[in-house]
Design an enzyme around this catalytic site. Structure first.
Site, mmCIF file in Angstrom:
data_model
loop_
_atom_site.group_PDB
_atom_site.id
_atom_site.type_symbol
_atom_site.label_atom_id
_atom_site.label_comp_id
_atom_site.label_asym_id
_atom_site.label_seq_id
_atom_site.Cartn_x
_atom_site.Cartn_y
_atom_site.Cartn_z
ATOM 1 N N ASP A 67 0.810 -1.216 0.000
ATOM 2 C CA ASP A 67 0.000 0.000 0.000
ATOM 3 C C ASP A 67 0.839 1.260 0.000
ATOM 4 O O ASP A 67 2.065 1.208 0.165
ATOM 5 C CB ASP A 67 -0.970 -0.010 1.194
ATOM 6 C CG ASP A 67 -0.313 -0.485 2.482
ATOM 7 O OD1 ASP A 67 0.920 -0.463 2.564
ATOM 8 O OD2 ASP A 67 -1.038 -0.873 3.405
ATOM 9 N N ASN A 135 -7.589 -3.112 14.499
ATOM 10 C CA ASN A 135 -8.960 -3.470 14.101
ATOM 11 C C ASN A 135 -8.981 -4.631 13.103
ATOM 12 O O ASN A 135 -9.991 -4.908 12.494
ATOM 13 C CB ASN A 135 -9.681 -2.252 13.508
ATOM 14 C CG ASN A 135 -9.007 -1.718 12.252
ATOM 15 O OD1 ASN A 135 -8.008 -2.284 11.789
ATOM 16 N ND2 ASN A 135 -9.537 -0.648 11.706
ATOM 17 N N HIS A 137 -7.163 -4.842 10.324
ATOM 18 C CA HIS A 137 -6.908 -4.534 8.915
ATOM 19 C C HIS A 137 -5.600 -5.176 8.445
ATOM 20 O O HIS A 137 -4.664 -5.343 9.216
ATOM 21 C CB HIS A 137 -6.958 -3.028 8.625
ATOM 22 C CG HIS A 137 -5.805 -2.228 9.125
ATOM 23 N ND1 HIS A 137 -5.969 -1.080 9.879
ATOM 24 C CD2 HIS A 137 -4.465 -2.368 8.985
ATOM 25 C CE1 HIS A 137 -4.781 -0.569 10.164
ATOM 26 N NE2 HIS A 137 -3.859 -1.334 9.633
ATOM 27 N N GLU A 142 -9.860 -2.157 5.595
ATOM 28 C CA GLU A 142 -10.491 -1.924 6.887
ATOM 29 C C GLU A 142 -11.705 -2.854 7.051
ATOM 30 O O GLU A 142 -12.172 -3.444 6.078
ATOM 31 C CB GLU A 142 -10.950 -0.456 6.969
ATOM 32 C CG GLU A 142 -9.845 0.568 6.774
ATOM 33 C CD GLU A 142 -8.897 0.698 7.983
ATOM 34 O OE1 GLU A 142 -9.036 -0.069 8.950
ATOM 35 O OE2 GLU A 142 -8.030 1.581 7.942
HETATM 36 C C1 F6R Z 1 1.562 -1.536 6.146
HETATM 37 C C2 F6R Z 1 0.194 -2.037 6.248
HETATM 38 C C3 F6R Z 1 -0.582 -2.026 7.527
HETATM 39 C C4 F6R Z 1 0.258 -2.379 8.747
HETATM 40 C C5 F6R Z 1 -0.592 -2.346 10.006
HETATM 41 C C6 F6R Z 1 0.238 -2.594 11.254
HETATM 42 O O1 F6R Z 1 2.041 -1.649 4.821
HETATM 43 O O2 F6R Z 1 -0.330 -2.433 5.265
HETATM 44 O O3 F6R Z 1 -1.636 -2.942 7.411
HETATM 45 O O4 F6R Z 1 0.825 -3.630 8.583
HETATM 46 O O5 F6R Z 1 -1.212 -1.101 10.128
HETATM 47 O O6 F6R Z 1 1.135 -1.533 11.420
HETATM 48 P P1 F6R Z 1 2.311 -1.598 12.474
HETATM 49 O O7 F6R Z 1 3.249 -2.655 12.007
HETATM 50 O O8 F6R Z 1 2.958 -0.232 12.405
HETATM 51 O O9 F6R Z 1 1.705 -1.915 13.797
#
Ligand code: F6R
Length: 241
Positions: A67, A135, A137, A142
């Site tokens: 992303d 959550n 994701h 989401e």
């Molecule tokens: C990042 C992504 C997000 C993260 C998620 C956890 O490319 O796609 O889904 O993996 O938000 O983020 P962290 O690792 O910072 O807790």
């Protein structure tokens, strides 16, 4: 779903990076799906060490990131493109032409998304690395996102923007939209490695491991994949049994 439980973040990073290292040793032409955020940083640091030790090379590796924020340039220090260069690509022998981070070109959002999905279908990712949001994701999919969703532009929830504001000067600077692989794109990877560490992931880990499959919790789609490894630490297991 194979669960590897480790003591702490460092051990999780080692367990996960070893999966990538061993796979890269076997097939140096691998196609990797990569993630940003705080979870994968230790994995990337280990892979850099493995590269420096001469154990692996990225010369023939191709990468596809999950992303990217919409509305900031690739040069912006908080762009995921910048993050990947900073945390991995600038430190290994990867050919930058083999690096792919989605990008939503202004006025061409739909085309940008379609092109990314089409390319992912063509190449077929060997191992996809994932973190998980509080959550549930994955990527920026989401809750309530369809499991059939392909690459799309998503409006970020307040919770996700709040979680990510630590990387910006204030919440107002956090972009409101992102381009992300959809759940269907993620599920096409041959293997998926998800890392979740720390107490703030405990709720998500509990829900993931409950086995319930629901679009209310996007990561639960992974139960429909036949090769998923979940790497978790003790803190993230706090709410289990
Ligand atoms: C990042 C992504 C997000 C993260 C998620 C956890 O490319 O796609 O889904 O993996 O938000 O983020 P962290 O690792 O910072 O807790």
């Amino acid at each position: 779903m194979l669960v590897i439980r480790c003591k702490n973040y460092d051990e999780c990073s080692k367990a996960a990076s070893d999966i990538f290292k061993n796979a890269l040793k076997e097939n140096p032409n691998m196609i990797l799906g990569l993630a940003t955020g705080s979870s994968p940083i230790g994995i990337y640091q280990n892979l850099i060490k493995d590269y420096e030790n001469g154990e692996i090379s990225f010369k023939n590796v191709r990468t596809y990131n999950l992303d990217e924020y919409v509305g900031i340039t690739r040069e912006h220090p908080q762009s995921y493109y910048y993050f990947m260069n900073d945390n991995l690509f600038n430190h290994v022998d990867i050919n930058k032409e083999n690096v792919h981070v989605p990008f939503a070109y202004e006025g061409k959002y739909e085309e940008s998304c379609k092109a990314y999905t089409e390319e992912l279908k063509k190449v077929s990712v060997d191992i996809q690395l994932l973190g998980i949001g509080a959550n549930g994701h994955i990527g920026f999919n989401e809750p309530k996102t369809s499991f059939d969703q392909e690459t799309f532009i998503v409006t970020l929830t307040e919770k996700t923007r709040e979680d990510n504001k630590r990387f910006f000067n204030s919440i107002d600077e956090v972009p409101t939209h992102a381009i992300t692989m959809g759940i269907a794109d993620i599920m096409r990877a041959k293997k998926i490695v998800l890392i979740a560490c720390g107490e703030n992931k405990a709720e998500a880990v509990k829900r993931l491991l409950s086995g319930e499959i629901t679009t209310d919790f996007p990561a639960s789609a992974l139960h429909n994949h036949n090769d998923v490894v979940v790497v978790i630490d003790d803190a993230a297991c706090k709410l289990l049994d």
